[in-house]
Design an enzyme around this catalytic site. Structure first.
Site, short mmCIF file in Angstrom:
data_model
loop_
_atom_site.label_atom_id
_atom_site.label_comp_id
_atom_site.label_asym_id
_atom_site.label_seq_id
_atom_site.Cartn_x
_atom_site.Cartn_y
_atom_site.Cartn_z
N GLU A 51 0.81 -1.23 0.00
CA GLU A 51 0.00 0.00 0.00
C GLU A 51 0.84 1.27 0.00
OE1 GLU A 51 -0.56 -2.56 1.99
OE2 GLU A 51 -2.67 -3.15 1.90
N PHE A 113 -11.61 -7.06 13.61
CA PHE A 113 -10.54 -7.53 12.74
C PHE A 113 -10.15 -6.44 11.74
CE2 PHE A 113 -9.22 -9.69 8.75
CZ PHE A 113 -7.99 -10.15 9.22
N GLN A 114 -8.88 -6.18 11.62
CA GLN A 114 -8.33 -5.15 10.74
C GLN A 114 -8.91 -3.77 11.02
OE1 GLN A 114 -8.39 -6.63 6.62
NE2 GLN A 114 -6.30 -7.41 6.99
N LYS A 163 -17.59 -0.07 5.85
CA LYS A 163 -18.07 -1.10 4.93
C LYS A 163 -19.57 -1.01 4.73
CE LYS A 163 -17.61 -5.92 3.67
NZ LYS A 163 -17.22 -7.29 4.05
#
Lengths: 577, 183
Positions: A51, A113-114, A163
């Site tokens: 990234e 998570f993440q 999201k």
């Protein structure tokens, strides 16, 4: 008119409306909805291998076009990996927009998570950032991001999108107006101050134009050229400003600063007026501030009011777009011709004579050897092949300084380097972005053996896309700039700077499916570079240069700009400054 | 030295973080910070007292003005302004000193907001130095707990607020002033 669509589609719609044709990114869990709509969209996605390099590539794209570069990463590690590229863009005022995914709104703050606090982490890495938790805020945030990135003093802007926003369905209303009541962009420049500036310029006996990255960002090189020609002003371009005035222009002296030329630095120390255009009096230019240009009045033009007086208080501050300010200055000086003044004309002539004298006394040396390849020799050969027309991206260190000293740039947006942050690993990914933006251009990615080994994974991106980048490694087997400082200031105790076990370049390139070669003889250099340029695809040329060459001139850290070390200590005297 | 900054900013998530981040990234210690919304609920007014080297004061104001969410940042350190702070003191003292404590509080314009057999809770507003004195006096009479609001300030001269008008875009497309120069 509004259409029902997903947040991910809406995001893509916004990007398309902003004219985005290329995104550098790396997918992940929470950006899946975006990658799904990207699947059959005309916007090209370039899959980088890390990234950080997505942000560097977006910068390469932005630096050679002036358009906003776009990069994309997933939440957590994806976003944190972007940060170096964001800070790099912030320090060099490069317009990029970073899109990051964030965990679903309901999970924010739960150590999902993440999950990382991207909004908080990137606060200081960006010009501005957004966290989008509601679909209805998405369009405005994206368009505002592009507007903020490109206007005023350009910079990186990050949009963090949850999201659930990407997955949600909503009506897209094209954004027709951007309302940022607190975002002040000063463009015009104060007319009275511009008039005062014109007068100071006309009265000055020893003027010097100090032009920087702001000239490139503003697209003001035509105005700059007219300005220096009309007033016959000696001009230095900073590391970020190279190409602002063509290197071949008779008014161009060279780059000033820590590794600037003798003439440029002496001109600073002796001038009576500095016309500072889109510069920020960086410590690598000024050296010890108390001793910097002690006799000079200062006219400082910058679009960012916070730059005015930050380091040096100007006599004439002008907050504005340097392109418009120069246009006004040019108009003023063409309308009002000063009365002929013999004393002044003579003084100006003497000043020019002095500058030419300095140039002759200590020119930037291209040293060559019969047995070894000197780094400067490599730069002069690249310069010969480029002829001031190729794009050269550089990494950070000795090679960057030699390149800046010795490679000519005939126009702006050809020289791409990490100036402010000095991020190693910048050169190759920046070349990828540059080559995507300018497929018509010859792109040299000039890297050291240190920085190159930070970006080896991107050889995959180069190969996958068949990018005809000429990767030239100036390989001295050391972290050369750090080694140079250890040699000069730490009794030559070379600590953790030797890079052994460099891979076989030919095999390395072959592993990725393209050509590569290693050379170490000076008589091989010209033909090897020509072969690289002739090759229709990528080329990896590993140039083994003499290992212990130091970059000169050098102003030791904290030294006055006119106290340059002009060459190797003779015999062993180390400058005490 | 202590600098008093008055900020008018958008009432948005993250706006506070940008302002405090600006100061903390430079290693400045924030002595006090108050923030509340203004008559216009979309805006907040913030007063910050921060320890800044005198030579950097102007730079801090300029950097604050650069923040996208900040409409106006003003240095009130040396301009005519009223600075006030509120302190709440809970004091426990012996029965025999109750009257004396009340009289002392009165001198400072204090108001008893709670009274019990053990003692009082007293509120006082005033300039921060006066509150220091009040707290010292109360301490001499018994065991105290103190909460201070931090300084609030208002300039005595109004400063013209220039807001940026909306920028029109043709559905986003013209929002990008692209430099004309590409080779």
């Amino acid at each position: 008119m509004s259409t029902l669509m997903s947040g991910a589609r809406m995001l893509l719609e916004c990007l398309a409306r902003e004219g985005v044709d290329c995104i550098f990114g790396y997918p992940g869990g929470v950006t899946l909805p975006f990658y799904d709509v990207l699947y059959d969209h005309h916007i090209r996605h370039v899959l980088v291998r890390h990234e950080e390099n997505a942000a560097f590539a977006a910068q390469g794209y932005a630096r050679v076009t002036g358009k906003v570069g776009v990069c994309c990463a997933t939440s957590g590690p994806g976003a944190t990996n972007l940060t170096t590229g964001l800070v790099d863009a912030l320090l060099d005022s490069i317009p990029i927009v970073a899109i990051t995914g964030q965990v679903p709104t309901k999970l924010i703050g739960s150590d999902a998570f993440q999950e990382a606090d991207t909004f908080g982490i990137t606060r200081s890495c960006t010009k501005h950032n957004f966290l989008v938790k509601r679909l209805e805020d998405l369009g405005a945030a994206v368009h505002e991001a592009f507007y903020i990135a490109a206007s005023g003093r350009p910079g990186p802007v990050l949009v963090d999108i949850t999201k659930d926003v990407l997955q949600g369905q909503g009506h897209y209303q094209p954004v027709t107006s951007i309302h940022l009541p607190g975002y002040k962009v000063f463009t015009e420049g104060h007319t009275g101050q511009i008039r005062r500036a014109a007068q100071l310029i006309q009265e000055s006996e020893r003027p010097l134009v100090y032009s920087g990255g702001g000239i490139i960002a503003a697209g003001a090189s035509a105005e700059l050229r007219e300005f220096v020609e009309r007033n016959d002003l000696p001009t230095v371009n900073t590391l970020m400003g190279l190409g602002g005035l063509p290197s071949e222009h008779p008014n161009f002296i060279s780059m000033p600063g820590m590794h600037g030329s003798y003439a440029a630095n002496m001109a600073f120390s002796n001038c009576d007026l500095i016309v500072a255009l889109g510069v920020r009096f960086d410590d690598r230019v000024t050296g010890r501030l108390a001793a910097f240009a002690p006799h000079a009045k200062v006219i400082h033009v910058d679009i960012d009011p916070a730059e005015i007086g930050k380091i040096r208080n100007p006599d004439v501050p002008i907050v504005g777009d340097v392109k418009r300010v120069l246009a006004k200055l040019n108009k003023l000086t063409s309308e009002e011709k000063p009365a002929p003044n013999e004393k002044l004309t003579a003084a100006r002539r003497a000043w020019w004579h002095q500058i030419r004298q300095w140039k002759l006394e200590h020119p930037l040396q291209v040293s060559t050897s019969d047995t070894e390849i000197k780094p400067q020799h490599l730069m002069s050969e690249i310069d010969r092949l480029s002829g001031g027309r190729a794009i050269v991206t550089s990494d950070v260190g000795q090679h960057q300084m030699w390149a800046a000293q010795l490679i000519r740039f005939g126009e702006p947006r050809l020289w791409v380097n990490s100036g402010g942050l000095g991020s190693m690993g910048f050169g190759l990914p920046a070349a990828i972005g540059a080559q995507f933006a300018r497929p018509d251009k010859l792109v040299f990615s000039l890297v050291g053996d240190g920085g190159f080994q930070m970006s080896i994974p991107e050889l995959g991106t180069v190969a996958s896309n068949g990018l005809p980048i000429k990767i030239i490694i100036m390989n001295n087997g050391y972290l050369g700039m750090v080694r140079q400082w250890q040699t000069l200031f730490y009794n030559n105790r070379l600590s953790a700077v030797e890079l052994d076990n460099f891979p076989d370049a030919e095999k390395l390139a072959a592993a990725y499916g393209f050509k590569g070669k290693t050379i170490d003889k000076p008589w091989e250099l010209a033909s090897a570079l020509e072969e690289a340029v002739r090759e229709p695809g990528p080329y990896l040329l590993n140039v083994k240069v003499t290992p212990f060459e130091n970059v000169y001139p050098m102003v030791p850290a904290g030294g006055a700009i006119n106290e340059m070390v002009l060459g190797p200590p003779q015999p062993a005297a180390v400058p005490a400054k | 030295m202590l600098q008093i900054i008055s900020l008018l900013l958008e009432n948005k998530p993250g706006a506070l973080m940008r302002v405090t981040g600006l100061l903390t990234q430079r290693g400045y210690n924030i002595e006090s910070l108050t923030v509340a919304r203004t008559l216009d609920p979309e805006l907040s007014r913030m007063t910050i007292v921060v320890d800044v080297d005198a030579s950097q004061r102007q730079q801090v104001i300029k950097q604050a003005n650069k923040l996208i969410n900040v409409l106006q940042a003003t240095d009130l350190t040396e301009t005519p302004a009223v600075v006030r702070e509120l302190v709440l003191v809970r004091i426990k003292m012996p029965q025999e000193t109750r009257t004396t404590v009340l009289k002392e509080a009165e001198i400072f314009g204090g108001r008893v907001v709670d009274s019990s057999t053990e003692g009082f809770a007293i509120e006082v507003t005033g300039d921060p130095e006066k509150l220091d004195e009040f707290v010292d006096v109360m301490r001499s009479y018994g065991e105290i707990d103190v909460t201070r609001s931090g300084a609030l300030a208002i300039a005595l001269d109004s400063k013209k607020l220039r807001l940026q008008p909306p920028v029109l875009t043709s559905a986003g497309q013209a929002s990008r002033p692209v430099p004309s120069e590409t080779a």
